[in-house]
Scaffold this motif. Structure first.
Motif, PDB file in Angstrom:
ATOM      1  N   ASP A 136      -0.507  -2.599   1.581  1.00 40.16           N
ATOM      2  CA  ASP A 136      -1.850  -2.193   1.152  1.00 40.16           C
ATOM      3  C   ASP A 136      -2.023  -0.677   1.151  1.00 40.16           C
ATOM      4  N   SER A 137      -1.401   0.011   2.138  1.00 34.53           N
ATOM      5  CA  SER A 137      -1.559   1.465   2.241  1.00 34.53           C
ATOM      6  C   SER A 137      -0.386   2.058   3.006  1.00 34.53           C
ATOM      7  N   GLN A 139       0.627   5.498   5.446  1.00 33.14           N
ATOM      8  CA  GLN A 139       0.166   6.671   6.200  1.00 33.14           C
ATOM      9  C   GLN A 139       1.346   7.603   6.442  1.00 33.14           C
ATOM     10  N   SER A 146      -4.922   7.513   4.741  1.00 34.00           N
ATOM     11  CA  SER A 146      -3.797   6.778   4.171  1.00 34.00           C
ATOM     12  C   SER A 146      -3.853   6.797   2.649  1.00 34.00           C
ATOM     13  N   LYS A 148      -3.712   4.740  -0.649  1.00 31.99           N
ATOM     14  CA  LYS A 148      -3.949   3.361  -1.055  1.00 31.99           C
ATOM     15  C   LYS A 148      -3.729   3.155  -2.552  1.00 31.99           C
ATOM     16  N   PHE A 172       4.117   5.143   7.926  1.00 29.75           N
ATOM     17  CA  PHE A 172       3.574   3.894   8.463  1.00 29.75           C
ATOM     18  C   PHE A 172       3.057   3.061   7.296  1.00 29.75           C
ATOM     19  N   PHE A 174       1.084  -0.322   6.056  1.00 33.79           N
ATOM     20  CA  PHE A 174       0.118  -1.336   6.471  1.00 33.79           C
ATOM     21  C   PHE A 174       0.193  -2.486   5.469  1.00 33.79           C
ATOM     22  N   THR A 175       0.489  -3.694   5.954  1.00 32.28           N
ATOM     23  CA  THR A 175       0.730  -4.829   5.075  1.00 32.28           C
ATOM     24  C   THR A 175      -0.384  -5.861   5.180  1.00 32.28           C
ATOM     25  N   PRO A 180      -1.189  -9.312   9.308  1.00 35.08           N
ATOM     26  CA  PRO A 180      -1.113  -7.919   8.847  1.00 35.08           C
ATOM     27  C   PRO A 180      -0.346  -7.059   9.861  1.00 35.08           C
ATOM     28  N   LYS A 182       1.419  -3.079  10.992  1.00 32.51           N
ATOM     29  CA  LYS A 182       1.597  -1.632  10.855  1.00 32.51           C
ATOM     30  C   LYS A 182       3.039  -1.365  11.243  1.00 32.51           C
ATOM     31  N   GLU A 184       6.490   1.187  11.189  1.00 32.10           N
ATOM     32  CA  GLU A 184       6.962   2.566  11.052  1.00 32.10           C
ATOM     33  C   GLU A 184       8.373   2.556  10.473  1.00 32.10           C
TER      34      GLU A 184
END
Length: 505
Positions: A136-137, A139, A146, A148, A172, A174-175, A180, A182, A184
């Motif tokens: 989704d995003s 970082q 982040s 997006k 990072f 984000f799924t 969901p 996070k 790295e």
């Protein structure tokens, strides 16, 4: 069937008020299980499901030929790798569609295999792996905002733009999905920094323009100069990727620079600049009388706005001024021996490293003249010494003298000044000494740090007074003042001599 629904943790599908078991209408009661992974089976439970021609999942449609089982109450299929989170649509012959009220999601094992190694802010990087369409995003390190929006996004690749404020570090991701995450990246993205390769001119004055050549200079947000206080600027005359022109701040000093990127990361330069400042070659005359003309010769003296003297006096109006010479009239008050400093036209303070001596007329100052000056104390003599400051046996002038008898080859007549700076401004100690035998004496001081100065010896003649002059400079370091003053026997033992009129000049 009720037991099956309860045991699998399925999602409720499309509700319908028609519960008539004799109806031939297609109904979707539930589907799942929730959290299934790609490649695993999911089930669709309902009525008249044998009429379903295909099932559309987000991102992919599965035709009935690919169902692993297909009856009126149950459809089973394997979740395609390209399926994404979304509502389920059952497509029926004749064009009818049934859309679920709930969203089908999956447990997705997002994986990163590579990240672009180095990139410049504002350019694109590529992240490769698997199931990246579920990201989704992204970082960038500790950057709070982040990204997006992606240039392209697929199951195996993400392409996105590096933020201008990004710093070197890992990413990072984000799924989405039922769990969901996070995550790295093991890979580190090196974010390009600006780099200086040359300065022109390398020597310049405050307020002049410095041209910096290099690479990625369009990333520079501000420049920090070596300086007095904070010498930096974020305003540029011009700026491109290969050249940056900046005006040198008024408080900049000679030294290196720091190029600060928009991420606030500093990129120090290996090159340095030299700030051209006024300098003194000579001061004439030196010593100088208060109120007299002083000639300062040197370089870049046209940059001088004010000349400051020790004591607080300053001069900003000059008789004449050129790049190599300033002629000014000396102040008559608030001037002491000491360093000369400049204030430039850009209000920069320059320590010239030159010292000026002021001729100051001083009245005669007697440490002893028939009596001991009230600003001094007679302390016990050093060694086995007797000292009489009211002796009348042999007097040079007046009615009394000092008689010192030594029974120690290195004894001393010892005085202590109430004012530690009593010798300041004087150059010479003058005294008259009469011996009983031809011998030698010396003067020595102890400074406030408790350190003895240098012995300054003198000859004593038996039977007559001799005028002795000792340069104060011969006594050693008196910076910070003196604590003790000695007139010493210089090795003759026993020895007696007389001292009269101890004076400072």
């Amino acid at each position: 069937m009720a037991l099956l629904v309860l045991s699998l943790g399925y999602l409720t599908a499309c509700g319908d008020d028609d519960d008539d078991l004799g109806s031939d209408k297609v109904e979707l009661i539930s589907f799942g299980p929730t959290g299934a992974k790609h490649g695993e089976k999911i089930k669709f439970i309902g009525r008249n499901l044998n009429k379903v021609e295909s099932i559309a999942l987000a991102g992919v449609t599965v035709p009935k030929a690919q169902f692993t089982s297909h009856t009126s109450e149950l459809i089973e299929l394997v979740v395609p790798a390209t399926a994404e989170q979304g509502r389920v649509v059952l497509k029926i012959a004749g064009g009818e569609e049934i859309t679920s009220k709930t969203v089908l999601s999956f447990d997705v094992p997002v994986k990163v295999t590579s990240v672009t190694g180095e990139a410049k802010p504002g350019t694109n990087i590529t992240i490769k792996g698997d199931f990246l369409n579920w990201v989704d995003s992204v970082q960038f390190g500790s950057l709070q905002k982040s990204v997006k929006t992606f240039a392209t996004k697929s199951k195996t690749e993400l392409v996105l733009t590096v933020p201008m404020e990004a710093k070197t570090g890992s990413l990072f991701l984000f799924t989405g999905g039922t769990k969901p995450l996070k995550m790295e990246t093991e890979q580190v993205l090196t974010v390009t920094l600006p780099k200086a390769t040359g300065f022109s001119p390398a020597s310049l004055k405050h307020g002049e323009n410095l041209t910096i050549t290099g690479t990625d200079l369009d990333l520079v947000k501000e420049i920090v100069f070596t300086g007095v206080g904070t010498a930096k600027t974020a305003t540029f005359v011009s700026q491109t990727a290969t050249q940056l022109v900046v005006t040198v701040p008024n408080n900049a000093s000679t030294g290196t620079l720091k190029l600060v990127a928009k991420s606030m990361v500093e990129a120090p330069t290996t090159q340095s600049i030299t700030i051209i400042l006024p300098a003194i070659t000579t001061l004439a005359p030196n010593p100088v009388d208060p109120g007299a003309n002083l000639t300062i010769t040197g370089t870049n003296l046209d940059l001088v706005k004010t000349v400051n003297f020790t004591g607080g006096a300053s001069v900003s109006t000059f008789i004449s001024q050129s790049p190599t010479q300033i002629v000014l009239k000396m102040p008559t008050t608030d001037i002491l021996n000491g360093a000369v400093t400049f204030i430039t036209t850009r209000n920069y303070t320059v320590a010239t490293g030159k010292t000026l001596t002021i001729n100051v007329a001083r009245p005669a100052y007697y440490i002893y003249n028939d009596v001991l000056n009230s600003g001094w104390q007679k302390w016990d003599g050093w060694g086995t010494t007797t000292q009489d400051i009211e002796n009348t046996e042999f007097v040079s002038r007046g009615t009394k003298a000092i008689k010192v008898s030594f029974n120690d080859p290195y004894g001393a007549f010892q005085l202590h000044p109430n004012n530690k700076d009593v010798l300041d401004g004087y150059t010479t100690i003058v005294l008259y000494v009469r011996g009983t035998v031809n011998s030698r004496g010396s003067i020595q001081i102890k400074n406030m740090a408790g350190t003895f100065g240098t012995d300054a010896p003198f000859d004593i003649v038996a039977g007559q007074y001799t005028r002795i002059e000792i340069p104060i400079s011969a006594l050693g370091n008196i910076t910070g003042g003196i604590n003790e003053f000695y007139i010493k026997n210089y090795g003759t033992n026993p020895n007696t001599f007389y001292i009269d009129d101890i004076e400072l000049k």
